[in-house]
Design a protein around this motif. Structure first.
Motif, PDB file in Angstrom:
ATOM      1  N   LEU A  15       0.832  -1.202   0.000  1.00 51.18           N
ATOM      2  CA  LEU A  15       0.000   0.000   0.000  1.00 51.18           C
ATOM      3  C   LEU A  15       0.868   1.253   0.000  1.00 51.18           C
ATOM      4  CD1 LEU A  15      -2.940   1.166   0.324  1.00 51.18           C
ATOM      5  CD2 LEU A  15      -2.388   1.295   2.744  1.00 51.18           C
ATOM      6  N   MET A  16       1.884   1.271   0.836  1.00 55.10           N
ATOM      7  CA  MET A  16       2.751   2.448   0.922  1.00 55.10           C
ATOM      8  C   MET A  16       3.541   2.657  -0.373  1.00 55.10           C
ATOM      9  SD  MET A  16       1.832   3.521   3.775  1.00 55.10           S
ATOM     10  CE  MET A  16       2.861   4.934   3.764  1.00 55.10           C
ATOM     11  N   PHE A  22       2.168   9.319  -5.331  1.00 53.13           N
ATOM     12  CA  PHE A  22       1.084  10.307  -5.368  1.00 53.13           C
ATOM     13  C   PHE A  22       1.217  11.315  -4.225  1.00 53.13           C
ATOM     14  CE2 PHE A  22      -0.663   6.580  -7.541  1.00 53.13           C
ATOM     15  CZ  PHE A  22      -0.946   7.159  -8.762  1.00 53.13           C
ATOM     16  N   ASP A  23       1.707  10.863  -3.086  1.00 49.55           N
ATOM     17  CA  ASP A  23       1.954  11.783  -1.982  1.00 49.55           C
ATOM     18  C   ASP A  23       3.060  12.760  -2.337  1.00 49.55           C
ATOM     19  OD1 ASP A  23       1.387  12.520   0.859  1.00 49.55           O
ATOM     20  OD2 ASP A  23       3.530  12.014   1.051  1.00 49.55           O
ATOM     21  N   ARG A  24       4.086  12.284  -3.028  1.00 46.48           N
ATOM     22  CA  ARG A  24       5.180  13.160  -3.470  1.00 46.48           C
ATOM     23  C   ARG A  24       4.661  14.208  -4.438  1.00 46.48           C
ATOM     24  NH1 ARG A  24       9.561  15.996  -3.988  1.00 46.48           N
ATOM     25  NH2 ARG A  24      11.125  15.346  -5.473  1.00 46.48           N
ATOM     26  N   LEU A  43      -0.798  18.237 -12.838  1.00 49.81           N
ATOM     27  CA  LEU A  43      -0.271  17.027 -12.214  1.00 49.81           C
ATOM     28  C   LEU A  43       0.708  16.312 -13.139  1.00 49.81           C
ATOM     29  CD1 LEU A  43      -0.592  15.083  -9.743  1.00 49.81           C
ATOM     30  CD2 LEU A  43      -2.253  13.868 -11.125  1.00 49.81           C
ATOM     31  N   ILE A  44       0.368  16.221 -14.409  1.00 52.00           N
ATOM     32  CA  ILE A  44       1.238  15.556 -15.390  1.00 52.00           C
ATOM     33  C   ILE A  44       2.542  16.330 -15.548  1.00 52.00           C
ATOM     34  CG2 ILE A  44       1.431  14.801 -17.792  1.00 52.00           C
ATOM     35  CD1 ILE A  44      -0.609  13.215 -16.149  1.00 52.00           C
ATOM     36  N   GLN A  45       2.479  17.640 -15.570  1.00 51.15           N
ATOM     37  CA  GLN A  45       3.693  18.452 -15.704  1.00 51.15           C
ATOM     38  C   GLN A  45       4.598  18.286 -14.479  1.00 51.15           C
ATOM     39  OE1 GLN A  45       1.691  22.169 -16.363  1.00 51.15           O
ATOM     40  NE2 GLN A  45       2.138  22.147 -18.561  1.00 51.15           N
ATOM     41  N   HIS A  46       4.002  18.205 -13.301  1.00 48.56           N
ATOM     42  CA  HIS A  46       4.798  17.962 -12.094  1.00 48.56           C
ATOM     43  C   HIS A  46       5.450  16.583 -12.149  1.00 48.56           C
ATOM     44  CE1 HIS A  46       4.330  21.399  -9.445  1.00 48.56           C
ATOM     45  NE2 HIS A  46       3.062  21.478  -9.805  1.00 48.56           N
ATOM     46  N   GLY A  58      12.907   9.600  -7.999  1.00 47.93           N
ATOM     47  CA  GLY A  58      12.418  10.900  -7.540  1.00 47.93           C
ATOM     48  C   GLY A  58      11.019  10.840  -6.958  1.00 47.93           C
ATOM     49  N   PHE A  59      10.233   9.873  -7.414  1.00 49.05           N
ATOM     50  CA  PHE A  59       8.873   9.724  -6.888  1.00 49.05           C
ATOM     51  C   PHE A  59       8.876   9.163  -5.470  1.00 49.05           C
ATOM     52  CE2 PHE A  59       8.097   9.707 -11.470  1.00 49.05           C
ATOM     53  CZ  PHE A  59       7.110  10.674 -11.542  1.00 49.05           C
ATOM     54  N   TYR A  60       9.996   8.571  -5.061  1.00 52.72           N
ATOM     55  CA  TYR A  60      10.098   7.985  -3.724  1.00 52.72           C
ATOM     56  C   TYR A  60      11.025   8.787  -2.814  1.00 52.72           C
ATOM     57  CZ  TYR A  60       7.599   4.073  -5.641  1.00 52.72           C
ATOM     58  OH  TYR A  60       6.628   3.297  -6.225  1.00 52.72           O
ATOM     59  N   LYS A  61      11.419   9.980  -3.241  1.00 53.26           N
ATOM     60  CA  LYS A  61      12.275  10.826  -2.412  1.00 53.26           C
ATOM     61  C   LYS A  61      11.499  11.265  -1.168  1.00 53.26           C
ATOM     62  CE  LYS A  61      15.115  13.720  -4.348  1.00 53.26           C
ATOM     63  NZ  LYS A  61      15.634  14.886  -5.066  1.00 53.26           N
TER      64      LYS A  61
END
Length: 90
Positions: A15-16, A22-24, A43-46, A58-61
């Motif tokens: 789950l995490m 998405f939290d990032r 959102l797509i640009q980010h 980077g999504f898990y930073k």
């Protein structure tokens, strides 16, 4: 009980892993570094910005703090759900 704890831990981890990107993105959208340019990005640009700068990692930073906060909560949530389900169905 140990098997349920293991299953709850694995479910919480999965789950995490799915929620962290998405939290990032949410954090990046809510707290932009440069107010003039980042405020109007979609959102797509980010997501493209994060991928271009850091790649997939980077999504898990910053995910360790997120996991340390929510991991035990989700594990207890799944354990409580299992026990309540047994109480109600039996």
């Amino acid at each position: 009980m140990p098997l349920q704890f293991l299953a709850a831990t694995i479910a919480g981890f999965v789950l995490m892993c799915t929620v962290t990107p998405f939290d990032r993105l949410r954090t990046k959208m809510m707290a932009p570094k440069d107010e003039s340019t980042k405020r109007d990005m979609s959102l797509i640009q980010h997501a493209e910005d994060i991928f271009d700068k850091d790649g997939y990692s980077g999504f898990y930073k910053g995910s360790y703090a997120f996991w340390a906060n929510n991991g035990p909560k989700k594990c207890l949530q799944f354990l409580a759900f299992e026990h309540l389900q047994k109480m109600i169905l039996i």
